[in-house]
Design an enzyme around this catalytic site. Structure first.
Site: not given
Length: 516
Positions: A14, A39-40, A44-46, A111, A204, A225, A271, A328, A352, A363
């Protein structure tokens, strides 16, 4: 005193998307550690995008709304799914390499809670890393990137954000003034003991915004997750939902596929539902595994996951990977509009750390990277039309008064994580939430609130932020007397229509009432 037109706090997708699209502006990017620790980079997923021949943005929209339990901000969801498809195709034109089939067409996988194959990925299971690295190279050409400086407090003058104070590992304080400040520092995964987030994500940016008077909303909605690698009582790393999308199924140690009886989508249910089902299995004394035996060439499709499993002694030839749920994603955050604006003038948020309402109460898989790209661009295009001027003349405070170190009583990170995991976790009750709220408030009433946050060490500031975020999540969860998405109350297991689309809002650290 460094000055810039736009200051961006964070270095994930972002943040980089916003930096890339900002035009005719001097841009400074501040990151707490190295730019690779986000975290970006771990995603993994896409990226979900309705670009398949039988897909549509309307279908993606509906899947997002349903996964979000109808708590979403519909206008922003429409922006996400419509602009997201164009954004992915634009990045392909710019040279971003996504995985393709033998005919050169983008590979689209499926997914949980998606009704179409619409997940674009890169490097197999390293999509976040691949696209973040690609954007970072682009941003380096136009922005000044500062690493290993933690943003500790926003500067607000005349009710307007004019910059931020940072502290490095040596304790040196630096003031950055800016016409506009964007918080893109991610969520707050590290307040929980089991998390897929990198360890630096201690909430933070959200805590800073809260201290500055920014409105926070939907903080009770935490996505756990379902499938993290689970070894020796610890969650080690993420097993992407794409693994189930490719045919893996959940089983207990008896070989029973328990998801088939719980939801019509089975192992690809939303999820929150899968996480609770696994949690129930484990609570009943069962172990839970992902059976990957039906996935051909698993090692080639999921190289990152394969390496993680092998590094932790998992025998993939048996085809069963031990899993458990972990924190997650935060659906809530700093309340913003579609341009990223907060209620504090000249302070914006994206990714996020922000709450645009696109994710609702839960999400949809692979919408997080999409949000970073789409809303990062929207924030940048909005600011690119704004005039800039210097606000340094408004700065009245001197950093010389913040040179001390405070010896105050703060809980350890482990204590905070234990409270959040045991009392504000996947299943919640009033008594447990009340205990957590009182525990955090016992620290809020102590004397460290009388000090300036700049007096603390970096490690103390992280713990202070974690106490702040822990209290906000606990209080928000206590006030929502229903179950919806990532917020499940055992004492209020049904959705309450009176709460439909109502948002829990906290405005500042002195406001311990959670309004709707």
């Amino acid at each position: 005193m460094p000055q810039t037109d736009v200051l961006i706090i964070g270095s994930g997708l972002a943040a980089l998307s916003a930096a890339y699209y900002l035009k005719n502006k001097q841009v400074t990017v501040l990151t707490k550690s190295s730019w690779v620790e986000s975290n970006s980079m771990l995603a993994q997923g896409g990226i979900a995008a309705a670009i398949g021949p039988n897909d549509s943005w309307q279908s993606h929209y509906q899947d997002t709304i349903e996964a979000g339990c109808f708590h979403n901000q519909e206008n922003n969801v429409a922006l996400l799914v419509q602009e997201g498809s164009r954004e992915i195709l634009d990045w392909v034109e710019r040279g971003m390499t996504f995985d393709v089939d033998e005919n050169g067409r983008l590979l689209l996988s499926k997914e949980g809670a998606h009704h179409h194959n619409r997940i674009v990925h890169a490097g197999g299971d390293a999509t976040g890393r691949e696209i973040t690295q690609f954007l970072y190279k682009k941003v380096c050409e136009k922005a000044h990137i500062v690493e290993d400086e933690m943003a500790v407090d926003l500067l607000v003058d005349h009710n307007q954000c004019i910059g931020v104070v940072t502290k490095n590992k040596e304790g040196k304080l630096t003031t950055y003034t800016a016409d506009y400040t964007i918080i893109a520092s991610g969520g707050c995964g590290a307040v929980y003991g089991h998390t897929s987030n990198t360890h630096v994500i201690t909430g933070d940016g959200i805590a800073m915004a809260y201290r500055a008077g920014a409105k926070l909303s939907d903080m009770e909605f935490i996505q756990f997750h379902p499938t993290m690698l689970y070894q020796n009582g610890k969650c080690i790393g993420l097993i992407s939902e794409a693994v189930r999308g490719e045919g893996a199924v959940l089983k207990n140690q008896l070989g029973e596929r328990f998801m088939k009886e719980i939801h019509e989508l089975g192992d690809l249910a939303p999820r929150d539902i899968v996480s609770r089902a696994i949690f129930d299995e484990m609570k009943n004394g069962n172990s839970v595994y992902l059976d990957i035996t039906k996935i051909s060439q698993f090692e080639n499709r999921f190289p990152t996951i394969t390496k993680m499993c092998l590094d932790n002694g998992i025998n993939l030839e048996k085809g069963w990977i031990p899993v458990a749920p972990g924190m997650h994603f935060l659906m809530g955050g700093i309340q913003t509009n579609e341009h990223g604006e907060t209620n504090v003038p000249h302070l914006l948020a994206v990714g996020e750390a922000a709450c645009t309402g696109v994710h609702g109460a839960n999400r949809l898989a692979s919408n997080s990277l999409l949000e970073g790209l789409v809303f990062g661009k929207r924030v940048a295009e909005f600011l690119s039309t704004k005039l800039t001027s210097s606000y340094s003349s408004y700065l009245k405070e001197s950093l010389d008064q913040y040179r001390g170190v405070c010896n105050v009583e703060l809980p350890t990170k482990e204590q905070i994580q234990d409270i959040m995991t045991n009392y504000v976790g996947i299943l919640r009750t009033q008594s447990e939430l009340e205990y957590a709220v009182k525990w955090f408030e016992s620290y809020q009433k102590r004397n460290f609130w009388d000090f300036n946050v700049k007096d603390f060490t970096i490690e103390q500031i992280e713990r202070l932020n974690m106490v702040t975020i822990g209290w906000i999540i606990s209080m928000s969860a206590l006030k929502r007397t229903e179950s919806r998405g990532g917020h499940f109350r055992k004492d209020y297991p049904a959705q309450n229509n009176d709460f439909w689309k109502q948002r829990q809002v906290i405005c500042c650290k002195d406001d311990i009432h959670v309004g709707v």
